[in-house]
Design an enzyme around this catalytic site. Structure first.
Site, PDB file in Angstrom:
ATOM      1  N   SER A 187     -10.016  -0.407   7.188  1.00  0.00           N
ATOM      2  CA  SER A 187      -9.453  -0.286   5.836  1.00  0.00           C
ATOM      3  C   SER A 187      -8.719  -1.499   5.274  1.00  0.00           C
ATOM      4  O   SER A 187      -8.342  -1.486   4.105  1.00  0.00           O
ATOM      5  CB  SER A 187      -8.513   0.906   5.779  1.00  0.00           C
ATOM      6  OG  SER A 187      -9.254   2.083   5.580  1.00  0.00           O
ATOM      7  N   SER A 193      -9.729   1.957   2.942  1.00  0.00           N
ATOM      8  CA  SER A 193      -8.855   2.709   2.084  1.00  0.00           C
ATOM      9  C   SER A 193      -7.828   1.858   1.339  1.00  0.00           C
ATOM     10  O   SER A 193      -7.186   2.362   0.408  1.00  0.00           O
ATOM     11  CB  SER A 193      -8.102   3.747   2.930  1.00  0.00           C
ATOM     12  OG  SER A 193      -7.253   3.095   3.859  1.00  0.00           O
ATOM     13  N   LYS A 242       0.871  -1.172   0.000  1.00  0.00           N
ATOM     14  CA  LYS A 242       0.000   0.000   0.000  1.00  0.00           C
ATOM     15  C   LYS A 242       0.911   1.226   0.000  1.00  0.00           C
ATOM     16  O   LYS A 242       1.941   1.235   0.674  1.00  0.00           O
ATOM     17  CB  LYS A 242      -0.878  -0.027   1.258  1.00  0.00           C
ATOM     18  CG  LYS A 242      -1.893   1.103   1.352  1.00  0.00           C
ATOM     19  CD  LYS A 242      -2.778   0.945   2.597  1.00  0.00           C
ATOM     20  CE  LYS A 242      -3.851   2.023   2.681  1.00  0.00           C
ATOM     21  NZ  LYS A 242      -4.741   1.839   3.850  1.00  0.00           N
TER      22      LYS A 242
HETATM   23  N1  GLN Z   1     -13.193   4.262   6.460  1.00  0.00           N
HETATM   24  C1  GLN Z   1     -12.634   4.713   7.695  1.00  0.00           C
HETATM   25  C2  GLN Z   1     -12.245   6.166   7.576  1.00  0.00           C
HETATM   26  O1  GLN Z   1     -12.508   6.725   6.568  1.00  0.00           O
HETATM   27  C3  GLN Z   1     -11.458   3.868   8.061  1.00  0.00           C
HETATM   28  C4  GLN Z   1     -10.247   4.180   7.268  1.00  0.00           C
HETATM   29  C5  GLN Z   1      -9.084   3.327   7.641  1.00  0.00           C
HETATM   30  O2  GLN Z   1      -9.221   2.288   8.275  1.00  0.00           O
HETATM   31  N2  GLN Z   1      -7.912   3.781   7.264  1.00  0.00           N
HETATM   32  O3  GLN Z   1     -11.687   6.739   8.455  1.00  0.00           O
END
Ligand code: GLN
Length: 487
Positions: free
Chosen positions: A178, A154, A79
């Site tokens: 995410s 994400s 990532k």
């Molecule tokens: N979807 C969640 C957010 O927008 C979690 C994101 C994540 O785990 N990095 O904060």
């Protein structure tokens, strides 16, 4: 021989050991595949083809001389939140579009020492803020199961890459879901370990008390192989935990007989798509038929997890994002009139809307007049949620439920509605607030789109989660299904 791209890490490792093929052959085959298919997905921000082929040749030479680590010659993707020395590290943001990291994250270093070959850096939501990969400065990622749908976020580039067989494993990070939510939406396995289990050094910070690195793979066995390498104490991360790393792979064979599964009522209420709920219940029934038992458990404060998270995470985000000021590194606005103009325009032009929304919310909840009402209150509720989990784990070994409320949604469907987007993580956020390990495992399909079973365990129960997922995968084949256009 099975085509190289269809093989798991474990299968490739055994083929390499037998001399059926070389790491250079695997790497070339996957790079060719990426060249052919990535236009449809937009899964990468950077491809590191030359470095990958060089690393593969080195791995082959190491093998020939009888050396090499446990992942020697095996292809992976990072990532783009992990710093990679000499390679662009953008975190999905215009702010870091020109950032070449001078050092490697610990995770990157450990995987490299184990011999893994990095094919490239995966697309992601900007600074990992999002659930659909639509906040990326580099454009959305498409879901291989339906190109009009989101692969989740994400870690959307990681999940789409693994589902499309670009690589058997991709690293991810999970602040509120995410790793697990994109895994569920793409039919892959995603594990977020216990907070502190994997070093955060060199992992660009979003919300430091919640961020944790993990991995997306197709099989639980591969996740065990990867996590065994990634985990461990690191003096460079003050929240890293000095506990020995168990042999996750060796423990996979143990049966689930006697495993006590907790079921939480709120996880199956009105917010859950009925068909998704049905698949999850079928998967729990399968585990019961294999010898596990189900017990109802109560998490009385779990309904507060999304609002709590959306105070704590933006608060920490607003502090972490303050380092991007156009002075030290990252994007700098052209021809600033003065210092204030340099700050405001660099940040104004460099950050996207979602990041700005979080910075503003975070700054607000931390401000003098509102700190007690919002931030302090959220920290107190966070403790209540953690206590609820602790009480539940007195009676059960894991808690099972859905990973996400529905299968993959169409790109654009929730992009203008932050609350609808935030609710995607309703089942995953609790584990982050409590620092617990959790995994998503493919457990079936709804209208040809994959859905995931979510398992949460007590601190350091990664082994139990991986073993349960592995045993489940011995009796189910959802994880072997490949999206039609990527066979
Ligand atoms: N979807 C969640 C957010 O927008 C979690 C994101 C994540 O785990 N990095 O904060």
């Amino acid at each position: 021989m099975m085509a190289l791209h269809t093989q798991t890490l474990a299968e490739l490792a055994s083929g390499l050991a037998k001399g059926d093929f070389s790491s250079v052959e695997i790497t070339q085959a996957l790079l060719d595949r990426i060249a052919l298919h990535n236009d449809k997905l937009n899964a990468f921000i950077t491809l590191t083809s030359d470095a990958a082929l060089a690393a593969a040749a080195q791995a082959d030479a190491a093998r020939a001389s009888g050396s090499g680590g446990v992942l020697n010659g095996l292809p992976i993707i990072h990532k783009d939140i992990f710093c990679t020395r000499g390679v662009k590290t953008t975190c999905g943001s215009k702010m870091l579009d020109n950032f070449i990291s001078p050092y490697d994250a610990t995770v990157v270093e450990k995987l490299q020492e184990a011999g893994a070959v990095v094919l490239g850096k995966a697309n992601m939501d900007e600074f990992a803020m999002g659930s659909s990969n639509e906040t990326s400065y580099f454009g959305p990622v498409h879901n291989p199961w339906d190109l009009q749908c989101s692969p989740g976020g994400s870690s959307g580039g990681s999940s789409a890459s693994v589902a499309a067989r670009f690589a058997p494993a991709a690293t991810g990070t999970d602040t509120g879901g995410s790793i697990r939510q994109p895994a569920a939406l793409t039919g892959t396995v995603g594990i977020k370990p216990t907070y502190g289990r994997v070093s955060r050094y060199g992992m660009i910070a979003f919300a430091s008390s919640l961020d944790q690195a993990g991995v997306i793979t197709r099989s639980a066995e591969d996740a065990a192989m990867m996590l065994g390498v990634m985990a461990g104490f690191d003096t460079r991360d003050s929240t890293s935990i000095d506990e020995p790393v168990p042999d996750y792979v060796a423990a996979l064979g143990e049966s689930v007989k006697g495993l006590r599964i907790g079921i939480v009522r709120q996880h199956f209420d009105a917010g859950l798509d009925a068909e998704t709920g049905a698949r999850v219940k079928e998967s729990i029934a399968l585990l019961e038929s294999m010898g596990a038992t189900c017990v109802e458990v109560d998490l009385p404060n779990i309904d507060m997890s999304v609002p709590t998270y959306y105070v704590v995470a933006p608060a920490e985000c607003s502090s972490n994002m303050s380092r991007f000021d156009g002075v030290r590194f990252g994007y700098r606005a052209k021809d600033p009139a003065d210092l204030l103009d340099l700050y405001t325009r660099s940040r104004g032009e460099g950050f996207g809307d979602e990041v700005k929304r979080r910075i503003m919310t975070g700054t607000y909840v931390l401000s003098a007049g509102y700190y007690d009402a919002y931030y302090l209150k959220a920290q107190q509720v966070r403790q209540l949620i953690a206590d609820d989990f602790k009480n539940a784990f007195a009676d059960v070994d894991v808690i099972a439920g859905p990973t996400a409320p529905s299968p993959a949604f169409k790109l654009g469907d929730k992009a203008d509605d932050p609350i609808a987007m935030y609710l995607n993580d309703i089942y995953t956020i609790g584990a982050n607030l409590a620092g617990l390990p959790a995994i998503s495992v493919p457990c079936g399909f709804v209208d040809n789109l994959p859905v995931g079973l979510h398992l949460v365990g007590p601190h350091f129960a990664e082994g139990t989660l991986l073993r349960t997922a592995h045993q489940y995968q011995q009796q189910s084949d959802f994880h072997t299904a490949c999206p039609e256009d990527f066979k």
